[in-house]
Design a protein around this motif. Sequence first.
Motif, mmCIF file in Angstrom:
data_model
loop_
_atom_site.group_PDB
_atom_site.id
_atom_site.type_symbol
_atom_site.label_atom_id
_atom_site.label_comp_id
_atom_site.label_asym_id
_atom_site.label_seq_id
_atom_site.Cartn_x
_atom_site.Cartn_y
_atom_site.Cartn_z
ATOM 1 N N TRP A 1 -5.067 7.215 8.355
ATOM 2 C CA TRP A 1 -4.993 8.667 8.452
ATOM 3 C C TRP A 1 -3.889 9.111 9.401
ATOM 4 C CZ3 TRP A 1 -5.361 10.800 13.212
ATOM 5 C CH2 TRP A 1 -6.013 10.077 14.217
ATOM 6 N N ALA A 2 -3.567 8.278 10.392
ATOM 7 C CA ALA A 2 -2.495 8.638 11.321
ATOM 8 C C ALA A 2 -1.139 8.623 10.620
ATOM 9 C CB ALA A 2 -2.489 7.677 12.507
ATOM 10 N N TYR A 3 -0.965 7.677 9.700
ATOM 11 C CA TYR A 3 0.278 7.656 8.930
ATOM 12 C C TYR A 3 0.384 8.879 8.029
ATOM 13 C CZ TYR A 3 1.234 2.799 10.248
ATOM 14 O OH TYR A 3 1.519 1.653 10.955
ATOM 15 N N ARG A 4 -0.749 9.333 7.475
ATOM 16 C CA ARG A 4 -0.732 10.414 6.488
ATOM 17 C C ARG A 4 -0.377 11.761 7.098
ATOM 18 N NH1 ARG A 4 0.072 8.406 1.806
ATOM 19 N NH2 ARG A 4 -1.354 9.670 0.526
ATOM 20 N N ILE A 5 -0.416 11.858 8.427
ATOM 21 C CA ILE A 5 -0.001 13.113 9.064
ATOM 22 C C ILE A 5 1.487 13.341 8.861
ATOM 23 C CG2 ILE A 5 0.228 14.303 11.282
ATOM 24 C CD1 ILE A 5 -2.301 12.904 12.198
ATOM 25 N N SER A 6 2.270 12.286 8.810
ATOM 26 C CA SER A 6 3.712 12.406 8.603
ATOM 27 C C SER A 6 4.014 12.744 7.151
ATOM 28 C CB SER A 6 4.415 11.098 8.969
ATOM 29 O OG SER A 6 5.772 11.122 8.562
ATOM 30 N N PRO A 7 4.788 13.793 6.881
ATOM 31 C CA PRO A 7 5.141 14.121 5.483
ATOM 32 C C PRO A 7 5.856 12.986 4.779
ATOM 33 C CG PRO A 7 5.662 15.964 6.939
ATOM 34 C CD PRO A 7 5.304 14.805 7.825
ATOM 35 N N PHE A 8 6.617 12.174 5.518
ATOM 36 C CA PHE A 8 7.365 11.095 4.884
ATOM 37 C C PHE A 8 6.462 9.972 4.384
ATOM 38 C CE2 PHE A 8 10.817 12.707 7.794
ATOM 39 C CZ PHE A 8 11.552 13.296 6.768
ATOM 40 N N ASP A 9 5.234 9.891 4.899
ATOM 41 C CA ASP A 9 4.328 8.847 4.430
ATOM 42 C C ASP A 9 3.874 9.117 2.996
ATOM 43 O OD1 ASP A 9 2.744 6.411 5.258
ATOM 44 O OD2 ASP A 9 1.098 7.721 4.606
ATOM 45 N N TRP A 10 3.967 10.370 2.553
ATOM 46 C CA TRP A 10 3.574 10.727 1.190
ATOM 47 C C TRP A 10 4.699 10.478 0.187
ATOM 48 C CZ3 TRP A 10 -1.381 12.722 0.169
ATOM 49 C CH2 TRP A 10 -2.147 12.971 1.311
ATOM 50 N N VAL A 11 5.866 10.138 0.696
ATOM 51 C CA VAL A 11 7.024 9.881 -0.162
ATOM 52 C C VAL A 11 7.139 8.383 -0.390
ATOM 53 C CG1 VAL A 11 9.531 10.091 -0.347
ATOM 54 C CG2 VAL A 11 8.202 11.915 0.722
ATOM 55 N N PRO A 12 7.332 7.925 -1.618
ATOM 56 C CA PRO A 12 7.489 6.480 -1.854
ATOM 57 C C PRO A 12 8.741 5.957 -1.181
ATOM 58 C CG PRO A 12 8.042 7.736 -3.828
ATOM 59 C CD PRO A 12 7.423 8.707 -2.873
ATOM 60 N N ASP A 13 8.707 4.683 -0.766
ATOM 61 C CA ASP A 13 9.884 4.067 -0.156
ATOM 62 C C ASP A 13 11.074 4.170 -1.105
ATOM 63 O OD1 ASP A 13 8.450 3.392 2.088
ATOM 64 O OD2 ASP A 13 7.947 1.378 1.344
ATOM 65 N N ALA A 14 12.227 4.445 -0.537
ATOM 66 C CA ALA A 14 13.432 4.593 -1.349
ATOM 67 C C ALA A 14 13.709 3.329 -2.144
ATOM 68 C CB ALA A 14 14.622 4.923 -0.447
ATOM 69 N N PHE A 15 14.032 3.508 -3.424
ATOM 70 C CA PHE A 15 14.429 2.433 -4.335
ATOM 71 C C PHE A 15 13.311 1.436 -4.621
ATOM 72 C CE2 PHE A 15 18.032 3.453 -1.447
ATOM 73 C CZ PHE A 15 18.733 4.267 -2.328
ATOM 74 N N SER A 16 12.069 1.789 -4.279
ATOM 75 C CA SER A 16 10.957 0.874 -4.513
ATOM 76 C C SER A 16 10.490 0.897 -5.966
ATOM 77 C CB SER A 16 9.780 1.232 -3.607
ATOM 78 O OG SER A 16 9.273 2.526 -3.929
ATOM 79 N N GLY A 17 10.853 1.935 -6.706
ATOM 80 C CA GLY A 17 10.381 2.082 -8.073
ATOM 81 C C GLY A 17 9.040 2.756 -8.174
ATOM 82 N N ASP A 18 8.341 2.921 -7.031
ATOM 83 C CA ASP A 18 7.054 3.607 -7.022
ATOM 84 C C ASP A 18 7.275 5.113 -6.996
ATOM 85 O OD1 ASP A 18 5.860 1.133 -6.900
ATOM 86 O OD2 ASP A 18 5.822 1.128 -4.706
ATOM 87 N N PHE A 19 6.424 5.834 -7.683
ATOM 88 C CA PHE A 19 6.510 7.290 -7.679
ATOM 89 C C PHE A 19 5.140 7.876 -7.977
ATOM 90 C CE2 PHE A 19 7.180 11.447 -9.614
ATOM 91 C CZ PHE A 19 8.010 12.040 -8.668
ATOM 92 N N SER A 20 4.664 8.683 -7.057
ATOM 93 C CA SER A 20 3.379 9.340 -7.240
ATOM 94 C C SER A 20 3.616 10.840 -7.385
ATOM 95 C CB SER A 20 2.457 9.057 -6.040
ATOM 96 O OG SER A 20 1.269 9.803 -6.151
ATOM 97 N N ALA A 21 3.549 11.319 -8.612
ATOM 98 C CA ALA A 21 3.766 12.746 -8.863
ATOM 99 C C ALA A 21 2.738 13.588 -8.130
ATOM 100 C CB ALA A 21 3.711 13.025 -10.366
ATOM 101 N N GLY A 22 1.521 13.055 -7.977
ATOM 102 C CA GLY A 22 0.481 13.801 -7.277
ATOM 103 C C GLY A 22 0.807 14.002 -5.809
ATOM 104 N N ASP A 23 1.311 12.950 -5.141
ATOM 105 C CA ASP A 23 1.653 13.068 -3.726
ATOM 106 C C ASP A 23 2.813 14.042 -3.522
ATOM 107 O OD1 ASP A 23 -0.323 11.320 -3.119
ATOM 108 O OD2 ASP A 23 0.985 9.601 -2.740
ATOM 109 N N VAL A 24 3.832 13.934 -4.358
ATOM 110 C CA VAL A 24 4.976 14.840 -4.236
ATOM 111 C C VAL A 24 4.562 16.277 -4.513
ATOM 112 C CG1 VAL A 24 7.253 15.418 -5.163
ATOM 113 C CG2 VAL A 24 6.630 13.021 -4.790
ATOM 114 N N ALA A 25 3.716 16.474 -5.529
ATOM 115 C CA ALA A 25 3.232 17.825 -5.833
ATOM 116 C C ALA A 25 2.403 18.382 -4.681
ATOM 117 C CB ALA A 25 2.415 17.802 -7.125
#
Length: 554
Positions: free
Chosen positions: A505-529
Amino acid sequence: MTAAAAAPAAPRTDLARGSTLTGTGALVRFMLRRDRVRLTVWSASMVAFYAYFTFALDTVFADEAAQQARATVMETPAGIVMGGPGYGIDHYTTGVAMANEGITWVVLALAVLSILHVVRHTRTEEESNRSELVRAAVVGRHAHAVAAVLTLLLAQTVIAVLSALSMVAVGDLAVTDSFAMTVGSGLSAMVFGAVALVACQVTEHARGALGISLAVFGAAFVVRAAGDMRELGGSTLSWFSPIAWAQQMRAFVDLRWWPAALSVVAIVALLWIAAVLASHRDFGGALLRSRPGRPEARASLRGPFALTWLQQRGALLWSCLGLGLMWFATGTLMPEIGTMIDDLVADNAAAQQIFGADPSQLSVSFLAVMIMFAALCCAGYAVVMTQRPKAEETSGRGEIMFSHPVGRTRWLGAQVAVAAIGTTVLLAVSVYATWLGAVVVGWDDQSFGDYTVVVWTYLAALAVFVGLVVALYGWAPRLTGLGWALVAYALIVGMFGGLFDLPDWAYRISPFDWVPDAFSGDFSAGDVALLWGVAAVLVVLGFVGFRRRDLQTG
């Protein structure tokens, strides 16, 4: 009427030659009182960072194997770029780790403090005409600038002393080396404060001074990183960066004090240059004067959006130039980074355990860290520019604007829109400059489309920073500085989260934790939305609060 009564008043002699510092003491007391909360928060944050970083290194990485594993990381290009030249790698203790991994980030934070403090109390005051009212009293020409530097020196001294004591108390580190690290970092940061004072004489606007100063810091970071990459322990190129002067003191390894003298000399020289420039310009003016405007404004300029754009374009230009060059240089390092990591992984079992055995993925991981750091820089820009409505309001310019047929929603909308557009442009420049640097040297593992995905995903996280400041401005303008607290938190979690063993939960406070790592190929439309949704709610709350409250001036 007598001749004596009719005679003109004698000219003032209190500000004659040798008295340009008249009133400095009173201004120092005023600045300390005015910034007592701001400086207290900065000081407490920096001391807490020192203490917590020391505690984490002394507990999580207490055994020799864990410490040498971290030393292995610091020998990689990523460790050198994000940390330092790599002294004491063969015997990596808590103190050595503090110096290797912490000085760059401490100087970054303290440099931001120095730049903001100097610009706030010099060019911003002059631009708002408050300095003119102060100088109507018995105040010398250079009193404002000297008072700003003295209060900054006092704040840096307090931070250095308390931080050194916290390192000694928490980690039982050597007293002399602890003070050497904190004092050296503070002096390096003061150099950039002196750079900001020179910039305030060059440009007429605070935004331009901020942009120039941050661009200089970005260039110093690139020079230091490039110099340290050339040779372990730093090369000749490293010495051209004030950041390296604190690192070259070699705290906890082979302490030497003389590099700190370089910072002192640079500070004195820059202050002298600023004084000379200030003596050769008009009050309220600058060496680079704005071009005369058109006799009649174009139709496209008759609105709050155009005015806001004119106010912020200088800072955006300099920020894009400085960060663009910085990340372009970073991109050009990618082929060398891949080669060095390949060799390290092939010969080091500990490195294979940390990084994995796939060299191509190691290079991409390093690039992802660089992208996140670029996004953090853009988050800082977003906080600064979204705070501009507060400056317009407190200076009285907002009231002038509202005397015309301009509604609050339209005015604040223009301010937020320009800040958001500038943040978007800066993020795109940073990311695509990295791509261009890599392409120029023939490293094309990631396509232009991959970088575009990174831009769009990180943009959602940056929108939250904008939304938070807008919400604070709408309901509690005095608390807009809390936007910096979120930036600092995102930096600590993103860069050093693994050290602290934080819960999810401490990581989730940071907005960047909701963004997938760059170039990882992962993408969560729900998190970005969700990020976009949170940003939209915060912005709406800010507009509602702004419409309900009274304007504040002074």
